[in-house]
Design an enzyme around this catalytic site. Structure first.
Site, PDB file in Angstrom:
ATOM      1  N   ASP A 199       3.575  -3.323  -7.723  1.00 42.88           N
ATOM      2  CA  ASP A 199       3.836  -4.635  -8.323  1.00 42.88           C
ATOM      3  C   ASP A 199       2.798  -5.641  -7.836  1.00 42.88           C
ATOM      4  O   ASP A 199       2.760  -6.770  -8.304  1.00 42.88           O
ATOM      5  CB  ASP A 199       5.252  -5.115  -7.956  1.00 42.88           C
ATOM      6  CG  ASP A 199       5.614  -6.411  -8.668  1.00 42.88           C
ATOM      7  OD1 ASP A 199       5.488  -6.459  -9.908  1.00 42.88           O
ATOM      8  OD2 ASP A 199       5.988  -7.391  -7.995  1.00 42.88           O
ATOM      9  N   HIS A 253       3.082  -8.387 -10.497  1.00 41.41           N
ATOM     10  CA  HIS A 253       3.759  -9.249  -9.522  1.00 41.41           C
ATOM     11  C   HIS A 253       4.974  -9.934 -10.158  1.00 41.41           C
ATOM     12  O   HIS A 253       5.083 -11.163 -10.164  1.00 41.41           O
ATOM     13  CB  HIS A 253       2.775 -10.290  -8.957  1.00 41.41           C
ATOM     14  CG  HIS A 253       3.156 -10.733  -7.568  1.00 41.41           C
ATOM     15  ND1 HIS A 253       2.229 -10.915  -6.571  1.00 41.41           N
ATOM     16  CD2 HIS A 253       4.362 -11.018  -6.998  1.00 41.41           C
ATOM     17  CE1 HIS A 253       2.837 -11.302  -5.467  1.00 41.41           C
ATOM     18  NE2 HIS A 253       4.137 -11.365  -5.706  1.00 41.41           N
ATOM     19  N   CYS A 262       7.060  -4.830   4.312  1.00 36.53           N
ATOM     20  CA  CYS A 262       6.589  -5.643   5.443  1.00 36.53           C
ATOM     21  C   CYS A 262       5.626  -6.707   4.895  1.00 36.53           C
ATOM     22  O   CYS A 262       5.093  -6.552   3.797  1.00 36.53           O
ATOM     23  CB  CYS A 262       5.884  -4.754   6.467  1.00 36.53           C
ATOM     24  SG  CYS A 262       4.559  -3.772   5.748  1.00 36.53           S
ATOM     25  N   PRO A 263       5.397  -7.785   5.651  1.00 34.65           N
ATOM     26  CA  PRO A 263       4.440  -8.791   5.161  1.00 34.65           C
ATOM     27  C   PRO A 263       3.007  -8.310   5.346  1.00 34.65           C
ATOM     28  O   PRO A 263       2.759  -7.357   6.101  1.00 34.65           O
ATOM     29  CB  PRO A 263       4.718  -9.994   6.062  1.00 34.65           C
ATOM     30  CG  PRO A 263       5.292  -9.422   7.307  1.00 34.65           C
ATOM     31  CD  PRO A 263       5.989  -8.149   6.947  1.00 34.65           C
ATOM     32  N   ILE A 289      14.423  -8.130   2.259  1.00 35.70           N
ATOM     33  CA  ILE A 289      14.308  -7.273   1.065  1.00 35.70           C
ATOM     34  C   ILE A 289      14.486  -5.798   1.439  1.00 35.70           C
ATOM     35  O   ILE A 289      15.178  -5.045   0.736  1.00 35.70           O
ATOM     36  CB  ILE A 289      12.953  -7.506   0.365  1.00 35.70           C
ATOM     37  CG1 ILE A 289      12.892  -8.941  -0.193  1.00 35.70           C
ATOM     38  CG2 ILE A 289      12.723  -6.489  -0.748  1.00 35.70           C
ATOM     39  CD1 ILE A 289      11.516  -9.396  -0.662  1.00 35.70           C
ATOM     40  N   THR A 325       5.884  -3.276  -3.457  1.00 43.03           N
ATOM     41  CA  THR A 325       6.272  -4.548  -4.081  1.00 43.03           C
ATOM     42  C   THR A 325       6.038  -5.688  -3.095  1.00 43.03           C
ATOM     43  O   THR A 325       6.556  -6.781  -3.274  1.00 43.03           O
ATOM     44  CB  THR A 325       7.770  -4.552  -4.496  1.00 43.03           C
ATOM     45  OG1 THR A 325       8.553  -4.281  -3.326  1.00 43.03           O
ATOM     46  CG2 THR A 325       8.073  -3.533  -5.573  1.00 43.03           C
ATOM     47  N   SER A 326       5.253  -5.430  -2.027  1.00 41.08           N
ATOM     48  CA  SER A 326       5.108  -6.445  -0.981  1.00 41.08           C
ATOM     49  C   SER A 326       3.837  -7.281  -1.181  1.00 41.08           C
ATOM     50  O   SER A 326       3.884  -8.335  -1.807  1.00 41.08           O
ATOM     51  CB  SER A 326       5.141  -5.780   0.389  1.00 41.08           C
ATOM     52  OG  SER A 326       5.228  -6.774   1.367  1.00 41.08           O
ATOM     53  N   ARG A 327       2.713  -6.808  -0.667  1.00 38.80           N
ATOM     54  CA  ARG A 327       1.434  -7.485  -0.893  1.00 38.80           C
ATOM     55  C   ARG A 327       0.356  -6.410  -1.080  1.00 38.80           C
ATOM     56  O   ARG A 327       0.339  -5.406  -0.363  1.00 38.80           O
ATOM     57  CB  ARG A 327       1.056  -8.397   0.282  1.00 38.80           C
ATOM     58  CG  ARG A 327       1.813  -9.721   0.331  1.00 38.80           C
ATOM     59  CD  ARG A 327       1.469 -10.666  -0.817  1.00 38.80           C
ATOM     60  NE  ARG A 327       2.194 -11.928  -0.754  1.00 38.80           N
ATOM     61  CZ  ARG A 327       3.350 -12.178  -1.374  1.00 38.80           C
ATOM     62  NH1 ARG A 327       3.921 -11.256  -2.109  1.00 38.80           N
ATOM     63  NH2 ARG A 327       3.918 -13.370  -1.278  1.00 38.80           N
ATOM     64  N   GLU A 342      -5.463  -8.896  -7.060  1.00 37.28           N
ATOM     65  CA  GLU A 342      -4.668  -9.378  -8.205  1.00 37.28           C
ATOM     66  C   GLU A 342      -4.982 -10.815  -8.589  1.00 37.28           C
ATOM     67  O   GLU A 342      -4.702 -11.237  -9.713  1.00 37.28           O
ATOM     68  CB  GLU A 342      -3.174  -9.228  -7.918  1.00 37.28           C
ATOM     69  CG  GLU A 342      -2.647 -10.179  -6.839  1.00 37.28           C
ATOM     70  CD  GLU A 342      -1.143 -10.044  -6.613  1.00 37.28           C
ATOM     71  OE1 GLU A 342      -0.661  -8.912  -6.472  1.00 37.28           O
ATOM     72  OE2 GLU A 342      -0.469 -11.100  -6.574  1.00 37.28           O
ATOM     73  N   ASP A 378      10.287  -0.758  11.508  1.00 39.02           N
ATOM     74  CA  ASP A 378      10.080  -2.215  11.562  1.00 39.02           C
ATOM     75  C   ASP A 378       9.683  -2.551  12.991  1.00 39.02           C
ATOM     76  O   ASP A 378      10.204  -1.939  13.930  1.00 39.02           O
ATOM     77  CB  ASP A 378      11.388  -2.943  11.168  1.00 39.02           C
ATOM     78  CG  ASP A 378      11.155  -4.419  10.889  1.00 39.02           C
ATOM     79  OD1 ASP A 378      10.705  -5.140  11.816  1.00 39.02           O
ATOM     80  OD2 ASP A 378      11.421  -4.873   9.773  1.00 39.02           O
TER      81      ASP A 378
HETATM   82  P1  NAD Z   1      11.149 -10.702   5.866  1.00 44.35           P
HETATM   83  O1  NAD Z   1      10.303 -11.590   6.708  1.00 44.35           O
HETATM   84  O2  NAD Z   1      12.601 -10.970   5.741  1.00 44.35           O
HETATM   85  O3  NAD Z   1      10.994  -9.180   6.363  1.00 44.35           O
HETATM   86  C1  NAD Z   1       9.781  -8.599   6.704  1.00 44.35           C
HETATM   87  C2  NAD Z   1      10.059  -7.531   7.744  1.00 44.35           C
HETATM   88  O4  NAD Z   1       8.832  -6.854   8.023  1.00 44.35           O
HETATM   89  C3  NAD Z   1      10.570  -8.098   9.070  1.00 44.35           C
HETATM   90  O5  NAD Z   1      11.758  -7.429   9.454  1.00 44.35           O
HETATM   91  C4  NAD Z   1       9.429  -7.852  10.048  1.00 44.35           C
HETATM   92  O6  NAD Z   1       9.860  -7.576  11.377  1.00 44.35           O
HETATM   93  C5  NAD Z   1       8.772  -6.629   9.414  1.00 44.35           C
HETATM   94  N1  NAD Z   1       7.394  -6.421   9.844  1.00 44.35           N
HETATM   95  C6  NAD Z   1       6.444  -7.352  10.189  1.00 44.35           C
HETATM   96  N2  NAD Z   1       5.305  -6.741  10.559  1.00 44.35           N
HETATM   97  C7  NAD Z   1       5.534  -5.412  10.440  1.00 44.35           C
HETATM   98  C8  NAD Z   1       4.740  -4.273  10.700  1.00 44.35           C
HETATM   99  N3  NAD Z   1       3.492  -4.378  11.181  1.00 44.35           N
HETATM  100  N4  NAD Z   1       5.291  -3.054  10.478  1.00 44.35           N
HETATM  101  C9  NAD Z   1       6.578  -2.935  10.041  1.00 44.35           C
HETATM  102  N5  NAD Z   1       7.372  -3.985   9.791  1.00 44.35           N
HETATM  103  C10 NAD Z   1       6.859  -5.206   9.983  1.00 44.35           C
HETATM  104  O7  NAD Z   1      10.449 -10.683   4.440  1.00 44.35           O
HETATM  105  P2  NAD Z   1      11.110 -10.254   3.041  1.00 44.35           P
HETATM  106  O8  NAD Z   1      11.743 -11.433   2.401  1.00 44.35           O
HETATM  107  O9  NAD Z   1      11.910  -9.022   3.218  1.00 44.35           O
HETATM  108  O10 NAD Z   1       9.796  -9.944   2.189  1.00 44.35           O
HETATM  109  C11 NAD Z   1       8.941  -8.871   2.507  1.00 44.35           C
HETATM  110  C12 NAD Z   1       7.638  -9.060   1.772  1.00 44.35           C
HETATM  111  O11 NAD Z   1       7.874  -8.905   0.365  1.00 44.35           O
HETATM  112  C13 NAD Z   1       7.047 -10.486   1.914  1.00 44.35           C
HETATM  113  O12 NAD Z   1       6.233 -10.585   3.039  1.00 44.35           O
HETATM  114  C14 NAD Z   1       6.274 -10.656   0.643  1.00 44.35           C
HETATM  115  O13 NAD Z   1       4.933 -10.311   0.894  1.00 44.35           O
HETATM  116  C15 NAD Z   1       6.872  -9.628  -0.324  1.00 44.35           C
HETATM  117  N6  NAD Z   1       7.490 -10.234  -1.520  1.00 44.35           N
HETATM  118  C16 NAD Z   1       7.065  -9.811  -2.745  1.00 44.35           C
HETATM  119  C17 NAD Z   1       7.628 -10.348  -3.893  1.00 44.35           C
HETATM  120  C18 NAD Z   1       7.214  -9.889  -5.273  1.00 44.35           C
HETATM  121  O14 NAD Z   1       7.522 -10.563  -6.262  1.00 44.35           O
HETATM  122  N7  NAD Z   1       6.534  -8.759  -5.414  1.00 44.35           N
HETATM  123  C19 NAD Z   1       8.617 -11.338  -3.775  1.00 44.35           C
HETATM  124  C20 NAD Z   1       9.035 -11.727  -2.498  1.00 44.35           C
HETATM  125  C21 NAD Z   1       8.467 -11.175  -1.374  1.00 44.35           C
END
Ligand code: NAD
Length: 338
Positions: free
Chosen positions: A258, A295, A205-206, A155, A232-234, A263, A174
């Site tokens: 988001d 979300h 990031c996750p 993302i 928009t992550s967590r 939540e 990252d």
């Molecule tokens: P992904 O696994 O492809 O990418 C996550 C990136 O974060 C990786 O490149 C990883 O190396 C990096 N990372 C891990 N730990 C880190 C840290 N401590 N500092 C910096 N970077 C770090 O995941 P993605 O598909 O890009 O999704 C990212 C996040 O988006 C998911 O974990 C999920 O929580 C969230 N998400 C939210 C929605 C929504 O509807 N709001 C939908 C999908 C995903």
């Protein structure tokens, strides 16, 4: 296979029923979330299919295994709500949908940035009431502004590409950056530089023990005055109380969320007419420069199609004894203990 869905909504039923024409599994949709009280409802199912706020803790996993469940299928990308160590100890594989539509989330990120910057949420209401005054609606050009992305996975990279199209300078941090980051012109940097130089910071990031409350009083202090923060992550990547302080001092000028740490008690339900008891959430809502969506970043037809197909394919692969390409290995990340 018999699949019991927890936290299911009418749109889950629609997209999974349509996709299942290709797979032929038996689908049972429950609206209740999965937790220690509801795990018993999985009895008779070989697979449980769960979403972002379902509780897949050690006691819940024990109950599922005791009831004959052999696979946990997440219909989302994030897996912070699963105790992976407990699942491994019970030999319960966990599969997920690592990528369905990164565009859905990246585009929602941009929707939040543009709305907050150009105040379209406020302009919409003003114009409907016959108020055409522009005071308070001034924005800034995205072109030429500096955006810092934390997390440059699926993302984050799509978000970076869109921002480059707007003419932004994109900084990125990252822990495992890929070569693609530099190929598309992202300037890789450390977190302190990203905080100090970014006009907009967006989290991709996750949620892990390392990123829990990554955005806290200390990191906010390192940011530019007037920064825009987007998550928009967590939810738990942000300490909401620290962010409220930042909004009050005007260090944070715009906030787009988001996701929200608590939540699970709010999102995906229609609570209109009910009293919301979460004072932190209500304080956030009281600022007119805070935009919260429930979300919904993933919520496009393309994404729901992708989620349904990949989830059902994961389950078919398990049934046929094939290797699980979308299994979440325990080593991938330790379970969240917070
Ligand atoms: P992904 O696994 O492809 O990418 C996550 C990136 O974060 C990786 O490149 C990883 O190396 C990096 N990372 C891990 N730990 C880190 C840290 N401590 N500092 C910096 N970077 C770090 O995941 P993605 O598909 O890009 O999704 C990212 C996040 O988006 C998911 O974990 C999920 O929580 C969230 N998400 C939210 C929605 C929504 O509807 N709001 C939908 C999908 C995903």
């Amino acid at each position: 296979m018999n699949i019991t869905f927890f936290s299911s909504k009418p749109y889950d039923q629609q997209f999974f029923n349509e996709a299942n024409a290709e797979f032929g599994h038996q689908l049972r949709f429950l609206e209740v979330p999965l937790n220690a009280q509801t795990a018993v409802l999985a009895q008779g199912a070989g697979v449980v299919c769960v979403f972002v706020n379902d509780v897949v803790s050690e006691p819940v996993l024990h109950q599922l295994a005791d009831n004959g469940v052999r696979l946990v299928a997440l219909r989302c990308a994030g897996y912070n709500n699963v105790d992976l160590k407990a699942a491994a100890a019970l030999s319960l594989p966990v599969v997920r949908v690592p990528a369905y539509s990164p565009y859905a989330v990246a585009e929602h990120t941009l929707a939040m940035i543009l709305t907050l910057n150009r105040h379209t949420h406020r302009a919409y209401n003003r114009v409907r009431e016959g108020n055409f005054a522009l005071t308070g609606l001034m924005g800034f050009d995205l072109h030429g502004s500096t955006v810092g992305l934390i997390g440059l996975g699926t993302i984050g990279i799509v978000t970076a590409r869109i921002l480059k199209g707007f003419g932004c300078r994109v900084l990125g941090y990252d822990i495992r950056p890929t070569a693609e980051c530099q190929e598309i012109g992202v300037e890789l940097t450390d977190l302190d530089t990203l905080y100090a130089q970014s006009d907009i910071i967006s989290l991709h990031c996750p949620l892990t023990p390392q990123t829990h409350h990554l955005i806290n009083e200390e990191s906010i202090a390192k940011m530019k005055s007037g920064v825009m923060l987007i998550n928009t992550s967590r939810g738990a990547i942000i300490d909401a109380r620290a962010v409220i302080k930042g909004l009050k001092s005007e260090k944070i000028k715009y906030l787009g969320l988001d996701v929200y740490e608590e939540e699970g008690d709010l999102f995906f339900e229609d609570l209109s007419g009910k009293v919301i008891q979460d004072d932190v959430f209500m304080r956030l809502l009281s600022f007119n420069n805070v935009l919260i969506t429930g979300h919904q970043a993933f919520f496009t037809t393309n994404a729901l199609n992708g989620i349904a197909h990949i989830t059902l394919q994961n389950i078919t692969d398990f049934e046929q004894g094939k290797s699980l390409v979308n299994a979440v290995p325990f080593e991938k990340s330790p379970p969240m203990t917070v």
